[in-house]
Design an enzyme around this catalytic site. Structure first.
Site, PDB file in Angstrom:
ATOM      1  N   LYS A 107      19.132  33.337  24.428  1.00  0.00           N
ATOM      2  CA  LYS A 107      17.782  33.100  23.483  1.00  0.00           C
ATOM      3  C   LYS A 107      16.672  32.194  23.328  1.00  0.00           C
ATOM      4  O   LYS A 107      16.726  31.039  24.047  1.00  0.00           O
ATOM      5  CB  LYS A 107      17.794  33.709  21.690  1.00  0.00           C
ATOM      6  CG  LYS A 107      18.726  32.146  21.333  1.00  0.00           C
ATOM      7  CD  LYS A 107      19.503  32.536  20.254  1.00  0.00           C
ATOM      8  CE  LYS A 107      19.772  31.048  19.274  1.00  0.00           C
ATOM      9  NZ  LYS A 107      20.161  31.376  17.706  1.00  0.00           N
TER      10      LYS A 107
ATOM     11  N   TYR B 188      -4.751   5.755  19.242  1.00  0.00           N
ATOM     12  CA  TYR B 188      -5.208   6.349  18.583  1.00  0.00           C
ATOM     13  C   TYR B 188      -4.860   5.790  17.186  1.00  0.00           C
ATOM     14  O   TYR B 188      -3.646   6.173  16.672  1.00  0.00           O
ATOM     15  CB  TYR B 188      -5.261   7.901  18.195  1.00  0.00           C
ATOM     16  CG  TYR B 188      -5.618   8.890  19.415  1.00  0.00           C
ATOM     17  CD1 TYR B 188      -7.081   9.018  20.039  1.00  0.00           C
ATOM     18  CD2 TYR B 188      -5.017   9.663  20.020  1.00  0.00           C
ATOM     19  CE1 TYR B 188      -7.794   9.638  20.204  1.00  0.00           C
ATOM     20  CE2 TYR B 188      -5.679  10.920  20.908  1.00  0.00           C
ATOM     21  CZ  TYR B 188      -6.586  10.035  21.047  1.00  0.00           C
ATOM     22  OH  TYR B 188      -7.163  11.631  21.859  1.00  0.00           O
TER      23      TYR B 188
HETATM   24  C1  LIG Z   1      21.011  31.257  18.222  1.00  0.00           C
HETATM   25  C2  LIG Z   1      22.847  31.755  17.987  1.00  0.00           C
HETATM   26  C3  LIG Z   1      23.654  31.749  17.869  1.00  0.00           C
HETATM   27  C4  LIG Z   1      24.462  30.248  19.264  1.00  0.00           C
HETATM   28  O1  LIG Z   1      24.074  29.465  17.950  1.00  0.00           O
HETATM   29  P1  LIG Z   1      24.980  27.493  18.675  1.00  0.00           P
HETATM   30  O2  LIG Z   1      24.684  26.827  17.220  1.00  0.00           O
HETATM   31  O3  LIG Z   1      23.712  27.119  19.780  1.00  0.00           O
HETATM   32  O4  LIG Z   1      26.235  27.569  19.494  1.00  0.00           O
HETATM   33  C5  LIG Z   1      25.490  32.577  17.684  1.00  0.00           C
HETATM   34  N1  LIG Z   1      24.979  33.563  16.935  1.00  0.00           N
HETATM   35  C6  LIG Z   1      23.531  34.034  16.252  1.00  0.00           C
HETATM   36  C7  LIG Z   1      23.377  34.494  15.514  1.00  0.00           C
HETATM   37  C8  LIG Z   1      22.662  32.865  17.082  1.00  0.00           C
HETATM   38  O5  LIG Z   1      21.336  33.450  16.419  1.00  0.00           O
END
Ligand SMILES: *Cc1c(COP(=O)(O)O)cnc(C)c1O
Length: 345
Positions: free
Chosen positions: A33, A242
């Site tokens: 993702k 800044y």
């Molecule tokens: C993002 C996600 C994962 C992966 O999690 P990690 O902690 O990055 O291994 C797995 N299952 C779901 C439902 C997620 O949203």
């Protein structure tokens, strides 16, 4: 050239996937993702497919449709957000498998795409996505007649193996899925590390593939090297950047480097952050600008041409600590301005 370099090692991502895969006896998916946690799904996903990953997860259907173009037919592409209004054409045409989160989504799915694959997402206590026990109890007999390809839930505290929430969610997940004839999945990266009880039929690691905690033995995947644009000497009492938030306590040398908060170097990390020139730690001086950062190079005989923001001296989690955040946010914040180089392609 003032452009910073982001080097992404596909061999190391593949090695992390293999290592996580070897920790369980079941299938290992890959979570890609958010453009593979910012590292480029177009490069990461094909490499993992080549390595043997046959099952991928994305957050939204649009990501799934794009991933299908990248991977071609074959691997399963699963969508955590399920089947939303407006997703039907994408799910149908790209052959995506939505993880159905509610009765509404289930009805939408079976009406719009009868016999099209889907999974079920259950809420075992995180209160984020998925059906809660009561809703599932009402729906499950009908849902099971439609042959879901997967039943999954997600752990809220898997980064802390001692957290009592883990065992509690495991118990809920077992209760909600006992005796059902469908593959089950509970573990993200942290869940893989917690051992066989959490593995079920499919694990879903994300961050561990990309070199982040809680997978302490992960191989580092990313390096960021930043050019030094200019170096100047400061006299005691002069200020940097800044808001004049840094005043030189003595004569010093400051290097202005070509990265800033627009490149994911979160502004709030300034007081705690540093970069590396070889083995030498160069603390950030003053505020982080959008495109520039001042760093202390007083101890160096010669000003470096580039400094390391991420790499062998500094992991995504070390840098994350400086901003009070997590490696996931560092990776997904890196942004589009880097000269991206892939190793092991
Ligand atoms: C993002 C996600 C994962 C992966 O999690 P990690 O902690 O990055 O291994 C797995 N299952 C779901 C439902 C997620 O949203």
């Amino acid at each position: 050239m003032a452009r910073s370099t982001l080097t992404i090692d596909l061999d190391e991502i593949a090695a992390n996937w293999r290592a996580l895969d070897s920790m369980s006896d079941c299938m290992t998916a890959a979570v890609v993702k958010a453009d593979a946690y910012g590292l480029g799904a177009d490069r990461v996903a094909p490499r993992l497919a080549e390595e043997g990953a046959a099952c991928f997860f994305v957050a939204i259907a649009e990501e799934g449709a794009e991933l299908r173009r990248i991977l071609g037919p074959g691997p399963s592409i699963n969508v955590f957000s399920g089947h939303m209004p407006g997703d039907t054409a994408m799910i149908g045409e790209a052959g995506l498998t939505p993880m159905i989160n509610s009765l509404d989504q289930l009805i939408r799915h079976v009406e719009a795409l009868p016999r099209h694959s889907f999974g079920i997402q259950l809420d075992t206590g995180m209160n984020r996505l998925g059906m809660e026990p009561a809703e599932w109890a009402a729906v499950r007999d009908i849902a099971m007649t439609q042959n879901p390809t997967l039943i999954m839930s997600h752990l809220a505290c898997a980064d802390d193996p001692d957290h009592p929430m883990n065992a509690w969610q495991l118990e809920r997940f077992r209760e909600m899925t006992e005796g059902l004839d469908a593959p089950r999945s509970l573990a993200n990266t942290g869940g893989v590390l917690m051992g066989a009880d959490y593995h079920f039929d499919l694990t879903r690691p994300g961050i561990g593939l990309y070199g982040g905690l809680p997978y302490v033995d992960a191989r580092p995947v990313v390096a960021v090297d930043v050019p030094v644009i200019q170096c100047r000497d400061l006299e005691a009492g002069e200020t940097v950047g800044y808001g004049n938030t840094f005043t030189a306590p003595r004569d010093m040398r400051v290097a202005t480097i070509s990265a800033g908060y627009a490149d994911g170097v979160i502004r709030a990390m300034a007081p705690n952050a540093a970069v590396y020139a070889g083995d030498h730690r160069c603390p950030v001086l003053g505020r982080i600008s959008m495109d520039l950062i001042g760093v202390d190079v007083s101890a160096l005989a010669d000003p470096p041409d580039t400094v390391e923001l991420l790499g062998l001296h500094q992991s995504i989690d070390t840098l994350a600590d400086a901003a009070g955040t997590i490696g996931y946010e560092i990776l997904t914040s890196l942004g589009g301005r880097y000269d991206r180089r892939y190793r092991g392609a």
